[in-house]
Design an enzyme around this catalytic site. Sequence first.
Site, mmCIF file in Angstrom:
data_model
loop_
_atom_site.group_PDB
_atom_site.id
_atom_site.type_symbol
_atom_site.label_atom_id
_atom_site.label_comp_id
_atom_site.label_asym_id
_atom_site.label_seq_id
_atom_site.Cartn_x
_atom_site.Cartn_y
_atom_site.Cartn_z
ATOM 1 N N LYS A 24 0.845 -1.258 0.213
ATOM 2 C CA LYS A 24 -0.207 -0.001 -0.249
ATOM 3 C C LYS A 24 0.826 1.095 0.070
ATOM 4 C CE LYS A 24 0.791 2.197 3.147
ATOM 5 N NZ LYS A 24 2.099 2.636 3.906
ATOM 6 N N TYR A 41 -4.368 4.051 5.946
ATOM 7 C CA TYR A 41 -5.071 3.061 6.981
ATOM 8 C C TYR A 41 -6.278 3.399 7.512
ATOM 9 C CZ TYR A 41 -0.469 0.760 7.114
ATOM 10 O OH TYR A 41 0.872 -0.001 6.911
HETATM 11 P P1 NDP Z 1 12.301 1.604 1.909
HETATM 12 O O1 NDP Z 1 12.810 3.051 1.307
HETATM 13 O O2 NDP Z 1 12.988 1.267 3.041
HETATM 14 O O3 NDP Z 1 12.719 0.536 0.818
HETATM 15 C C1 NDP Z 1 12.431 0.619 -0.399
HETATM 16 C C2 NDP Z 1 13.295 -0.329 -1.166
HETATM 17 O O4 NDP Z 1 12.868 -0.133 -2.672
HETATM 18 C C3 NDP Z 1 14.746 0.354 -1.233
HETATM 19 O O5 NDP Z 1 15.579 -0.040 -0.171
HETATM 20 C C4 NDP Z 1 15.505 -0.151 -2.571
HETATM 21 O O6 NDP Z 1 15.848 -1.581 -2.639
HETATM 22 C C5 NDP Z 1 14.339 -0.193 -3.506
HETATM 23 N N1 NDP Z 1 14.335 1.025 -4.374
HETATM 24 C C6 NDP Z 1 14.207 0.930 -5.858
HETATM 25 N N2 NDP Z 1 14.060 2.065 -6.386
HETATM 26 C C7 NDP Z 1 14.238 2.914 -5.466
HETATM 27 C C8 NDP Z 1 14.278 4.217 -5.353
HETATM 28 N N3 NDP Z 1 14.336 5.154 -6.346
HETATM 29 N N4 NDP Z 1 14.270 5.068 -4.420
HETATM 30 C C9 NDP Z 1 14.264 4.175 -3.013
HETATM 31 N N5 NDP Z 1 14.097 2.924 -3.028
HETATM 32 C C10 NDP Z 1 14.265 2.116 -4.263
HETATM 33 O O7 NDP Z 1 10.739 1.729 2.077
HETATM 34 P P2 NDP Z 1 9.974 0.840 2.819
HETATM 35 O O8 NDP Z 1 10.372 -0.587 3.152
HETATM 36 O O9 NDP Z 1 9.562 1.353 4.196
HETATM 37 O O10 NDP Z 1 8.643 0.953 1.818
HETATM 38 C C11 NDP Z 1 8.247 0.232 0.788
HETATM 39 C C12 NDP Z 1 6.820 0.040 0.461
HETATM 40 O O11 NDP Z 1 6.253 -0.676 1.302
HETATM 41 C C13 NDP Z 1 6.192 1.325 0.237
HETATM 42 O O12 NDP Z 1 5.197 1.195 -0.764
HETATM 43 C C14 NDP Z 1 5.577 1.406 1.741
HETATM 44 O O13 NDP Z 1 4.291 2.336 1.610
HETATM 45 C C15 NDP Z 1 5.044 -0.021 2.168
HETATM 46 N N6 NDP Z 1 5.146 -0.291 3.561
HETATM 47 C C16 NDP Z 1 4.261 -0.823 3.942
HETATM 48 C C17 NDP Z 1 4.055 -0.943 5.405
HETATM 49 C C18 NDP Z 1 2.812 -1.887 5.823
HETATM 50 O O14 NDP Z 1 2.880 -1.965 7.146
HETATM 51 N N7 NDP Z 1 2.406 -2.496 5.066
HETATM 52 C C19 NDP Z 1 5.047 -0.618 6.449
HETATM 53 C C20 NDP Z 1 6.078 0.113 5.662
HETATM 54 C C21 NDP Z 1 6.238 0.363 4.082
HETATM 55 P P3 NDP Z 1 17.060 -2.148 -3.076
HETATM 56 O O15 NDP Z 1 18.388 -1.366 -2.659
HETATM 57 O O16 NDP Z 1 16.815 -3.564 -2.831
HETATM 58 O O17 NDP Z 1 16.933 -1.879 -4.552
#
Ligand code: NDP
Length: 395
Positions: A138, A226
């Site tokens: 989401k 949420y």
């Molecule tokens: P992060 O920023 O911690 O991680 C996102 C990952 O995406 C990065 O580590 C990277 O992984 C990859 N990535 C690829 N392209 C990009 C870019 N241009 N900029 C940044 N990151 C990029 O985010 P979250 O893990 O917190 O969130 C990811 C998703 O999950 C979002 O959509 C968020 O809304 C959702 N979410 C949902 C939650 C829930 O409870 N359901 C809680 C937290 C987040 P790599 O280095 O491996 O390529």
Amino acid sequence: MPKRPSRRDLIAAAGVTAALATTAKAQPKAKETAMPASDHVGFAIVGLGKLSLTQLIPALKKTKSAKLVAVVSGHPEKARKVAAENGLPADAVYGYDDYDRIAKDPRIQVVYIVLPNALHAEHTIKAFKAGKHVLCEKPMATTIADAEAMIAAAKAAQRQLMIAYRCHYEPMNLDVMRRLRSQSLGKVRQINTTMGRQADPSDPSDAWRLDLKLSGNGALGDMGVYGVSAARYLLNEEPIAVQAWAQTDRSDPRFKETEDLINWQFRFLSGVIANGSTSFNYAATMAFEAICEQGRLVADPAAFYGGNRLTVVEGGQAQPPVPAPAGDQFAREMDWMADVVRGKAPMVSPGEEGLQDMRLMEAILESAAKDGATVKTDWGYRRAVDPAKVVDAKA
Ligand code: NDP
């Protein structure tokens, strides 16, 4: 200055996996995917950021039906390390540039998109083209057009698209839904949801959330969603109109592009009013309250990863809080997706659910831009499956 606590600092990790309902009706048939020798459904995690590393990959050690089989990342060294730690072979590591190769990997049945919001649509559509099912975080996307394209791609591929609304599968939220459906405290009159936290621009995970292009709309899509979703699943009804107001200090460098504090009011045909609030500049909260004719249900926290707690207030007296049963929400959610793919459970949070929240968030922003003008939202959407009826349903 002390570091502001992030949401994650305040969220307790959850415990063991809870059992999934086996009473659910058969899923409308999607095209069969080749099943691997194991009876687990293979998941590829796309994007190795905070959520994947701290919640999803650990949860995949507790799942009954879902299994980690591949990772996709822009950082090969990190990906190789994560793969090795999780017993995956070297050929189970993909980059975004060779992502299309997953089409030839029969180990992968479900692709779980855990990328910044603006990248959800592209990677979801590519996964469908590769013949995989998709579980997408989401908010579903950053535009309604993207959300619609994701749904169309799922249909064209005859594959399942589930939005990762973990609260649809979380025991305390399900308990509140069932109490409200039974009208044990009389009819619901009002819902209040408050979902927000302090955003920290020095944290890369928050930096993209404050960037309009990558997040879509800041706190609203990240935390407010949420509350939008909760008002709908608590009532099992859709809003017919919304009014909203935003309060944003543009001198705060975090809010150059996105709104900060947004308050909205949904009206429902039943007469219920749902107030919602979100912010990236208030103390961490994920809470809701349902005010009924004879009492109140107060869930605070309502949507943390663990430690959710329900207080029933009846006749003015608060009963001892009911802690949520132990269980890992993410494991429950991924197991549910695995069972959907295997035809053992109905789809509860399909792409259409994500699209409905996208449309409602757009209506909130439209009203806020017009200083609270009423925006009609009864465009005919109705939820296909009530989570309260099927998830953990008693036989
Ligand atoms: P992060 O920023 O911690 O991680 C996102 C990952 O995406 C990065 O580590 C990277 O992984 C990859 N990535 C690829 N392209 C990009 C870019 N241009 N900029 C940044 N990151 C990029 O985010 P979250 O893990 O917190 O969130 C990811 C998703 O999950 C979002 O959509 C968020 O809304 C959702 N979410 C949902 C939650 C829930 O409870 N359901 C809680 C937290 C987040 P790599 O280095 O491996 O390529």
